[in-house]
Design an enzyme around this catalytic site. Structure first.
Site, PDB file in Angstrom:
ATOM      1  N   GLY A  68     -16.002   5.158  -5.437  1.00 19.42           N
ATOM      2  CA  GLY A  68     -15.472   5.875  -4.277  1.00 19.42           C
ATOM      3  C   GLY A  68     -15.248   5.003  -3.057  1.00 19.42           C
ATOM      4  O   GLY A  68     -15.051   5.510  -1.956  1.00 19.42           O
ATOM      5  N   ASP A 104      -3.710   0.638 -10.065  1.00 17.81           N
ATOM      6  CA  ASP A 104      -5.119   0.344 -10.332  1.00 17.81           C
ATOM      7  C   ASP A 104      -5.365  -0.013 -11.791  1.00 17.81           C
ATOM      8  O   ASP A 104      -6.071  -0.966 -12.114  1.00 17.81           O
ATOM      9  CB  ASP A 104      -5.996   1.544  -9.963  1.00 17.81           C
ATOM     10  CG  ASP A 104      -5.901   1.888  -8.493  1.00 17.81           C
ATOM     11  OD1 ASP A 104      -5.295   1.107  -7.743  1.00 17.81           O
ATOM     12  OD2 ASP A 104      -6.441   2.934  -8.109  1.00 17.81           O
ATOM     13  N   GLU A 114       0.837  -1.215   0.000  1.00 13.95           N
ATOM     14  CA  GLU A 114       0.000   0.000   0.000  1.00 13.95           C
ATOM     15  C   GLU A 114       0.862   1.251   0.000  1.00 13.95           C
ATOM     16  O   GLU A 114       1.790   1.380   0.803  1.00 13.95           O
ATOM     17  CB  GLU A 114      -0.888  -0.027   1.249  1.00 13.95           C
ATOM     18  CG  GLU A 114      -2.254   0.537   1.027  1.00 13.95           C
ATOM     19  CD  GLU A 114      -3.062  -0.250  -0.001  1.00 13.95           C
ATOM     20  OE1 GLU A 114      -3.146   0.204  -1.156  1.00 13.95           O
ATOM     21  OE2 GLU A 114      -3.588  -1.312   0.353  1.00 13.95           O
ATOM     22  N   SER A 131     -11.519   1.125  -6.955  1.00  9.26           N
ATOM     23  CA  SER A 131     -11.036   1.575  -8.250  1.00  9.26           C
ATOM     24  C   SER A 131     -12.045   1.510  -9.391  1.00  9.26           C
ATOM     25  O   SER A 131     -11.765   1.000 -10.473  1.00  9.26           O
ATOM     26  CB  SER A 131      -9.756   0.820  -8.621  1.00  9.26           C
ATOM     27  OG  SER A 131      -8.941   1.715  -9.320  1.00  9.26           O
ATOM     28  N   SER A 132     -13.189   2.112  -9.144  1.00  3.74           N
ATOM     29  CA  SER A 132     -14.156   2.265 -10.238  1.00  3.74           C
ATOM     30  C   SER A 132     -13.584   3.172 -11.320  1.00  3.74           C
ATOM     31  O   SER A 132     -13.921   3.023 -12.499  1.00  3.74           O
ATOM     32  CB  SER A 132     -15.472   2.833  -9.712  1.00  3.74           C
ATOM     33  OG  SER A 132     -15.322   4.174  -9.299  1.00  3.74           O
ATOM     34  N   SER A 145     -23.439   7.427 -19.207  1.00  4.14           N
ATOM     35  CA  SER A 145     -23.349   6.430 -18.133  1.00  4.14           C
ATOM     36  C   SER A 145     -24.737   6.192 -17.564  1.00  4.14           C
ATOM     37  O   SER A 145     -25.447   7.138 -17.220  1.00  4.14           O
ATOM     38  CB  SER A 145     -22.429   6.913 -17.013  1.00  4.14           C
ATOM     39  OG  SER A 145     -22.577   6.056 -15.893  1.00  4.14           O
ATOM     40  N   TYR A 182      -3.147  12.505   1.107  1.00  2.00           N
ATOM     41  CA  TYR A 182      -2.446  11.676   0.107  1.00  2.00           C
ATOM     42  C   TYR A 182      -1.282  12.474  -0.483  1.00  2.00           C
ATOM     43  O   TYR A 182      -0.159  11.983  -0.578  1.00  2.00           O
ATOM     44  CB  TYR A 182      -3.440  11.275  -0.988  1.00  2.00           C
ATOM     45  CG  TYR A 182      -2.870  10.425  -2.114  1.00  2.00           C
ATOM     46  CD1 TYR A 182      -2.795   9.050  -1.991  1.00  2.00           C
ATOM     47  CD2 TYR A 182      -2.423  11.015  -3.294  1.00  2.00           C
ATOM     48  CE1 TYR A 182      -2.295   8.266  -3.025  1.00  2.00           C
ATOM     49  CE2 TYR A 182      -1.917  10.239  -4.341  1.00  2.00           C
ATOM     50  CZ  TYR A 182      -1.853   8.875  -4.192  1.00  2.00           C
ATOM     51  OH  TYR A 182      -1.356   8.109  -5.220  1.00  2.00           O
TER      52      TYR A 182
END
Ligand code: ADP
Ligand code: MG
Length: 387
Positions: free
Chosen positions: A125, A175, A36, A129-130, A70, A227
């Site tokens: 979310g 990802d 990670e 990892s959409s 979408s 991050y």
């Protein structure tokens, strides 16, 4: 992916655009078993693909128009021009597919437009990892339709560029590579420096085990800023140690590296996490290759402690999943993904799954947290054409 889903997506495409799509493609979300925050330190990661996928129906266009729809988002078809795509200009979901078209064109590939309709079973979310599933599905479709001949790892690089530059999210390469390159029944041991990869057999059901994903359904607001701070801290650590990336600090050189960092306490913690985490990925690979799957449990738990105490990106919800699952008999557990919410993974004997799930649900209720979503993660296939 079952036929009715393919059929449904193709039918909806026809309703929207008035003709059958030229094809239908799918790309999965992923969970990371171990490794990670190592991917932006040129280190090792070990994701596997989920059965959850983003499915896209796509046809080429030759008039420079990109039409996007979408099923999972309010609003109709969005129409853009491929020669007017502008990095950073789009703050909506359409930036992900448009960014892929932009990255392909920017790399010199002759993409002259497309009609795209998509839907997804990857929770958005949740740290699964959409975003990469969406990018890779679109990239694979355009690669096939425009006969670009790009390999999975090349598509992953282009998708990462789409997300970094076009969407504006500073994500690593894990990802997209996972979504593009994973195979069923395996975890992907990936060296993010050179993208060399190895498929490691990871068929838990055959060994009487399960891997659960517990989506805490929380996303703490400061996650993006934090991050960035971790990334900057890791870069500072590499600079202070005179290496290209923290990947270059060997595990047996950790004590010497920490000594060199003197009183840079914050940087020392980050360096310790990255160096020990890379080592944990290598340990996990060795154990799985030796058929000692249950022995990865303590490695996962150490990984969680390192993310909580050294990297400091856990949160009460993630800690509660891990602590509760372990008390209820899990073999191992840890947070997965970026941190400050999202999901945790739990490795358990098949016979303990119900007890653990119940214990986690009860603990969340007792703490007053939102009920978590719990599902089994079966290592599944990477991106593919469905029809
Ligand atoms: P994650 O990748 O962990 O799910 P991200 O914030 O990186 O979270 O990506 C989520 C974003 O990706 C959504 O906010 C949306 O913009 C886009 N996205 C993902 N799936 C879809 C979908 N099925 N339809 C439209 N947009 C989607
Ligand atoms: Mg994402």
């Amino acid at each position: 992916m079952s036929e009715p889903v393919v059929g449904g997506v193709a039918e909806r495409f026809k309703e929207l655009y008035g003709a059958e799509p030229e094809g239908v493609w799918a790309a999965p979300g992923r969970v990371n078993l171990i490794g990670e925050h190592t991917d932006y330190n040129d280190g090792f990661v070990m994701p596997f693909a989920l059965p959850h996928v983003t499915v896209v129906a796509v046809s080429r266009r030759e008039d420079g128009v990109l039409r996007l729809h979408s099923e999972d988002v309010e609003g109709g078809v969005v129409e853009l021009r491929v020669d007017e795509l502008n990095p950073g200009s789009d703050k909506n979901w359409t930036a992900y597919p448009a960014g892929v078209a932009w990255a392909l064109r920017d790399a010199g590939h002759p993409v002259t437009g497309a009609d795209i309709h998509l839907t997804s079973t990857v929770p958005s979310g949740a740290g699964l990892s959409s975003s990469a599933a969406l990018e890779v599905a679109v990239a694979l479709a355009l690669n096939d339709l425009y006969e670009l001949g790009l390999k999975g790892w090349q598509l992953a690089r282009l998708c990462q560029r789409a997300e970094n530059v076009y969407v504006g999210a500073p994500v690593g390469i894990m990802d997209q590579t996972a979504s593009a390159c994973c195979t069923a029944g395996h975890a992907l041991f990936l060296d993010t420096r050179d993208l060399s990869q190895q498929q490691i057999p990871f068929d838990l059901a055959a060994e009487g085990m399960r891997l659960l994903v517990v989506d805490t359904q929380v996303k703490h607001e400061h996650s993006t800023g934090e991050y960035g701070k971790r990334r900057a801290g890791c870069e500072k650590g590499a600079a202070l140690l005179g290496v290209e990336a923290l990947r270059d600090v060997p595990y047996d050189g950790l004590d010497a590296a920490l000594a060199r960092l003197g009183n840079e306490e914050e940087v020392r913690r980050l360096v310790r996490h990255i160096v020990t985490e890379n080592h944990r990925v290598e340990q996990t690979v060795a154990l799985l290759e030796a058929g000692e799957t249950r022995a990865i449990g303590p490695v996962l738990v150490e990984g969680h402690a390192s993310l909580r105490d050294d990297f400091r990106i856990s949160c009460p919800e993630l800690d509660l999943v891990v602590d509760t699952a372990l008390s209820a008999g899990a073999i191992g557990a840890r947070m997965t993904g970026g941190g400050f919410g999202g999901s945790a993974i739990v490795l358990a004997e098949t016979t303990d799954v119900d007890t653990i799930t119940k214990a986690v649900r009860e603990a969340f209720a007792a703490a007053g947290f939102t009920a978590p979503r719990v599902f089994e993660a079966v290592p599944s296939a990477g991106a593919r054409r469905l029809s």
